[in-house]
Every structure is written in structure tokens, then in C-alpha cells.
Design a protein around this motif. Structure first.
Motif, short mmCIF file in Angstrom:
data_model
loop_
_atom_site.label_atom_id
_atom_site.label_comp_id
_atom_site.label_asym_id
_atom_site.label_seq_id
_atom_site.Cartn_x
_atom_site.Cartn_y
_atom_site.Cartn_z
N MET B 209 0.83 -1.21 0.00
CA MET B 209 0.00 0.00 0.00
C MET B 209 0.86 1.26 0.00
SD MET B 209 -3.08 0.92 2.58
CE MET B 209 -2.08 1.30 3.98
N THR B 210 2.07 1.16 0.59
CA THR B 210 2.90 2.35 0.72
C THR B 210 4.01 2.41 -0.33
OG1 THR B 210 4.32 1.19 2.27
CG2 THR B 210 2.51 2.41 3.20
N GLU B 211 3.91 1.51 -1.29
CA GLU B 211 4.95 1.32 -2.29
C GLU B 211 5.07 2.50 -3.25
OE1 GLU B 211 7.74 0.09 -4.17
OE2 GLU B 211 7.04 -1.27 -2.61
N LEU B 225 0.48 6.05 -7.31
CA LEU B 225 0.03 5.56 -6.01
C LEU B 225 0.32 6.65 -4.98
CD1 LEU B 225 1.33 1.89 -6.02
CD2 LEU B 225 -0.79 2.82 -6.92
N LEU B 226 -0.25 6.49 -3.79
CA LEU B 226 -0.04 7.52 -2.77
C LEU B 226 1.46 7.67 -2.47
CD1 LEU B 226 -1.70 9.45 -1.20
CD2 LEU B 226 -1.89 7.79 0.64
N GLY B 227 2.18 6.55 -2.46
CA GLY B 227 3.62 6.59 -2.22
C GLY B 227 4.34 7.44 -3.25
N ASN B 228 3.95 7.32 -4.53
CA ASN B 228 4.58 8.13 -5.57
C ASN B 228 4.35 9.61 -5.33
OD1 ASN B 228 3.48 5.48 -6.98
ND2 ASN B 228 5.37 6.12 -7.96
N ILE B 229 3.11 9.95 -4.94
CA ILE B 229 2.79 11.37 -4.74
C ILE B 229 3.61 11.93 -3.58
CG2 ILE B 229 0.95 12.91 -4.01
CD1 ILE B 229 -0.89 11.42 -5.84
N PHE B 234 8.51 15.35 -1.94
CA PHE B 234 9.79 15.54 -1.27
C PHE B 234 10.95 15.73 -2.26
CE2 PHE B 234 7.53 14.25 2.41
CZ PHE B 234 8.20 14.87 3.44
N THR B 235 10.87 15.12 -3.44
CA THR B 235 12.02 15.19 -4.33
C THR B 235 11.81 16.13 -5.51
OG1 THR B 235 11.19 13.25 -5.51
CG2 THR B 235 12.81 12.86 -3.79
#
Lengths: 271, 274
Positions: B209-211, B225-229, B234-235
């Protein structure tokens, strides 16, 4: 026959699924053609290129160094910490167990970002910040490997030794240490593996100068992967295979734990 | 043992926990509830309801859910087959099944990319057979494949552990009392293996889910995915406050999931060391 054969076929299929990508990497590492799909003959060119590729070699040594140092630090703090937690009263015990679980349950991305936000306040990002981060996520694994051993150990033997005139340190090394040692050892190995495998937390805490293998490969994916990487993955795979066999097999065959016990006693108690 | 003195041994660890677990979480929460100027705001937390973020959250949860279910479905037969087989060296099969777990995860996902990419191995094989190439990569299916491939051992291990540790006597007794295989499976093996499935779920569902790495490599940046956003905040976009706000929301999801399924964390960790 039928169910048994079906079962074997199923296990074989799962293994193909798990190993096909690794097999692809290994085959490509010997492929003379740079193409990812055409076989251009056998070569060891990429292996020699790998050794002379300084950015990969640097990343490799960073990865190994980081894994070893972080595992060592977390084993020491973790061993002391487990003994401390073990002797706490119920409430403190539960609180510490909860705190230990936080980095394990929490998503890597959240742990990485939280550490980043904290580190930028007092520390230039680099090897040290990554090391601190790795010790942080290694500690729970170490503690959860040692704590069950502490719970199972026979404290009466230790007390008997004290009654019979042994000093506390002596009794600890002779009686308790051998019972905890397998836990410390597996905790150390877990920490090494976790550290070597981590990408996300390293990615957020590493800053610009440092690269582990994972972050190096990730950075290269967009530019296109060099065939040296296939050679590297092949080497790594066989190192891991060898290490795991060394660690796993003696456990069943010769009693590794007994050997270590003897070694330790000789080491600590030579008077 | 002198408890008061041995308790002092825990001090370095307690300092570490406070310094590198508690304080960082405090900082991420502080960042999440403030704006760029440091004034209090809840907008970073409510940002999860924006259309873009909501879509990413739904995508993350559904991909993770599908991957977890596939992992459970794939793991059970392995455990049942290994249990019923008379093969003496079960530990060797177990070893082979979890060996890939020790291979660097980025390298494995990279290899998966080479297999399913547009000019990758599968399409090359299809082409030589005269078939039309398939569009495999940059789809939700590709991400699910990557997640299942990456996390399957983490489900297989606890499920195997729990099923292999069911005493044979219990099953014998059920059979003596007239149960057929199906009854044994549904009334004994399934209930007794649920704890394994529970810890498997926390180890598969939460990371998937956090991937963001698998989605970046196999989804080609097309599927957010939420992780990508969060990673991009941050980057790329450098909005650390919004990134922290979304992270805290994600953390809440993770905590709820692990509260529901993860009451067996310790057993799992012990199982991992084999």
C-alpha cells in the motif's frame, strides 16, 4: 498419482515464477550482446568491467560497510536493551515493546521521511545519517530475536551458580550468554539482511554524495542499466546463496551453537 | 538478577528509541499540521480528499488488496502440498522458496521489468512465435505482478509456519471422528492457520500500500500511487508540509491495518530467523 503430481507441478510453477527474473539476470550477465533479448555468445567481459567500475564498487563497499556496522551497533544496543526490557515491570515492558514495534509496523516511506525531517536539523546528510537510520530500523528485529530467548532462558541455573559462589559477570557469561547467543546471532544476521535490502529509508536519508547499491541501481534505471549490473547481481546471488547455506546447514548438522558456546567461554573466562 | 541494575542496561536503547523513533514522528506530525510559514493548518491532512490524492489512495488500497489476496491464494496450496508430502527435506524446499527474498529487491523488480517490457522477453518470445505483442508494462496489472513477485515469500513463510505446525494428531482425530478432507481443511487447517495469514497480511498489504518503487519501475510513472505522490512532494515539488501531511494520513491507514491484523508480530519475527 494425480494429486501428488499436480502438487509437484504447482510447486515447480511457483519456483519458476520466483526464479525466472533471477535467472534472466544471470543469463544476461554472460551475454556478449548488449541486447536484453538476443543471445550474442558467452562472455566474461561484464565481470571484468564490473571490477573496474568505481561507482559500482564504491556503492558495493558502502552497502557492505553499512550493513556490517549498523548490524554490529544494533546488536550491542539491542542485546543490552533486551536485557533491560526483560527486567522491567509490566508497564515499562509493554511500553517498550510498543515503541519497538513502531519502526517495524510503520511504512518505510514514513520512517524515512520522519528521519529526514529530523536529520536536516542537526546533521549533514551522508553516510552517518544513513547509518543512524539503518540502526534505527535494525533494532526492532534484533530485539525481537533476543527477547524470546530471554523469556525462555532458565534463570534458576543462573541463581544456582550465584549460590555456589560464581561472580555475577562469570555466571552471566557461563550460564545466560550461551542461552541468548543464538538469538543475538540471528538478530545480527537479520539486521545485515535488512540493511542490505533497504532502499526506501536510505533513499530519503542519504543526501547527494552517498550511494548504496539499491540507490545506485534506482538512479540508473532511467538512464538504462549497464550490463555490469547483471554481473553484479549474479555475484550477489551466489554470495547470498553461499552465506545462507553456511548459516543454515551447520545448524542442523554440527551444533553451531555449541561450538560458539565453547569459543565464547574460552574467550571470556580464560583466567 | 538485580533488576534495578539490569534495567539500566536498557538506557542506550531507550535513548535511541526516543531520539530516532519518537522525535522523528513528532517532527513529521509537526510538519504535517503547519504550512510553509509555520502557522497551524489542517489543510495538509485534509488534502487526502483532493481528487488527485483520493484517486491515488483508492488505487493504492485496491492494488495492495488484490496483491495480498493473490499472495494468500498462491501460498495456501504450497503449504498444504508441503504438509502432506512425505518429502524428508522440507526445509530445503522452504529454503529455496524464500531464497529470492535475500536478493536485492530493486534488482529483482528490474529483472521483472526486462521480462514484461514492450521489447522484453515475453514479447520477444511472442514475436518469434508470430503472435502479436502484449501490452504488459505500465498497467495496474504489471504493478500487481511486481508486488506479488516481491512479497509472496513474506506471505508464504508465516502461512507455511502455521500450517506445518498443526499437530498431525488433531487431523487424525478429526478423521477418526468422521471428517472428510474438505471438513478437515475448513474446520481445522483454515482456522489454525489464520494467525499466519494475519501476519502475512501485515507484511504484504502494508508495504504494497505504501509502495512507490514498483509503481515507478513497472508502472512507468503512469499510475500514481499515494507513495509516488508523497515521494514527488519531497524530491520534485519540494512541498514538505504537504508530503508530511499525506505521510501522516498513510501512517494512520497503516496503524489501523496492523491493529486489525497484526497481533502476531513477535511470532513472525521469530519465524523469520528460521
Amino acid at each position: 498419482m494425480t494429486t501428488k503430481t499436480l502438487g509437484r507441478i504447482y510447486i515447480a510453477l511457483i519456483m519458476v515464477f520466483l526464479y525466472a527474473p533471477i535467472a534472466v539476470l544471470i543469463v544476461l550477465s554472460f551475454n556478449a550482446s548488449r541486447s536484453r533479448v538476443v543471445w550474442g555468445g558467452f562472455t566474461l567481459e561484464w565481470y571484468s568491467a564490473l571490477v573496474s567500475n568505481s561507482s559500482i564498487m564504491n556503492a558495493l563497499w558502502t552497502t557492505f560497510g553499512l550493513a556490517f556496522i549498523s548490524a554490529l551497533i544494533s546488536s550491542v544496543i539491542g542485546l543490552l536493551g533486551s536485557i533491560g526490557i526483560y527486567s522491567m515491570r509490566r508497564r515499562g515492558y509493554r511500553l517498550m515493546l510498543f515503541a519497538t514495534n513502531i519502526p517495524m509496523i510503520n511504512a518505510d516511506i514514513v520512517t524515512g521521511i520522519a528521519l529526514l525531517l529530523w536529520f536536516v536539523r542537526f546533521l549533514p546528510l551522508g553516510f552517518t545519517s544513513v547509518l543512524l537510520a539503518h540502526v534505527t530500523f535494525n533494532l526492532p528485529y534484533v530485539i525481537l530475536c533476543i527477547l524470546p530467548k530471554l523469556r525462555d532462558m532458565d534463570i534458576y541455573q543462573y541463581e544456582a551458580a550465584l549460590d555456589l559462589g560464581a561472580g555475577e559477570a562469570y555466571a552471566f557469561v557461563r550460564i545466560l550468554m550461551p542461552q541468548i547467543l543464538p538469538g543475538v546471532l540471528s538478530g545480527f544476521l537479520m539486521a545485515v539482511t535488512m540493511s542490505m535490502d533497504d532502499f526506501v529509508i536510505t533513499y530519503f536519508t542519504k543526501g547527494a554524495g552517498v550511494n548504496t547499491l539499491s540507490t545506485l541501481i534506482y538512479g540508473e534505471i532511467r538512464k538504462g542499466i549497464k550490463p555490469e549490473m547483471y554481473a553484479l547481481s549474479t555475484v550477489l546471488f551466489f554470495i547470498v546463496l553461499l552465506l545462507l547455506m553456511l548459516v543454515n546447514l551447520p545448524y542442523d548438522r554440527i551444533d553451531l551453537h555449541k561450538c560458539l558456546k565453547r569459543l565464547k567461554i574460552k574467550f571470556f573466562c580464560a583466567k | 538478577m538485580n533488576r534495578n541494575r539490569t534495567r539500566l542496561l536498557g538506557v542506550p536503547y531507550i535513548i535511541w528509541v526516543i531520539g530516532f523513533t519518537v522525535i522523528p514522528i513528532f517532527f513529521i506530525i509537526t510538519k504535517a499540521v503547519t504550512d510553509g510559514e509555520g502557522a497551524f493548518t489542517l489543510s495538509n491532512l485534509t488534502a487526502i480528499f483532493d481528487q488527485l490524492h483520493r484517486k491515488a489512495l483508492v488505487m493504492s488500497v485496491s492494488l495492495a488488496l488484490v496483491s495480498t489476496i493473490i499472495c494468500i491464494i498462491l501460498s495456501y496450496p504450497v503449504a498444504l502440498i508441503l504438509r502432506s508430502s512425505r518429502f524428508k527435506r522440507k526445509s530445503i524446499i522452504l529454503f529455496i522458496l524464500i531464497l529470492p527474498m535475500w536478493m536485492n529487491f530493486i534488482l529483482r523488480i528490474l529483472a521483472m521489468q526486462m521480462i514484461i517490457s514492450n521489447n522484453g522477453i515475453i514479447n520477444h518470445i511472442l514475436e518469434t512465435m508470430g503472435l502479436a505483442p502484449l501490452k504488459l508494462i505500465n498497467t495496474p496489472g504489471a504493478i500487481i505482478l511486481g508486488m506479488v513477485y516481491d512479497y509472496l515469500p513474506y506471505m508464504m513463510l508465516p502461512v507455511l509456519n502455521s500450517i506445518l505446525s498443526i499437530p498431525e494428531d488433531v487431523i487424525e482425530a478429526a478423521k477418526d471422528l468422521g471428517s472428510d478432507s474438505l471438513h478437515v481443511l475448513t474446520r481445522i487447517i483454515l482456522p489454525l492457520s489464520l494467525s499466519g495469514v494475519g501476519s502475512g497480511i501485515t507484511m504484504v498489504f502494508i508495504p504494497s500500500m505504501t509502495e512507490f518503487v514498483i509503481a515507478n519501475i513497472l508502472g512507468g510513472g503512469k499510475i500514481q500511487l499515494l507513495g509516488n505522490i508523497i515521494e514527488q512532494e519531497f524530491t520534485v515539488s519540494m512541498n514538505w508540509n504537504l508530503g508530511s501531511g499525506l505521510s501522516v494520513t498513510l501512517m494512520a491507514f497503516v496503524l489501523i491495518t496492523s491493529f486489525i491484523f497484526g497481533r502476531h508480530q513477535e511470532d513472525t519475527a521469530a519465524g523469520f530467523a528460521i
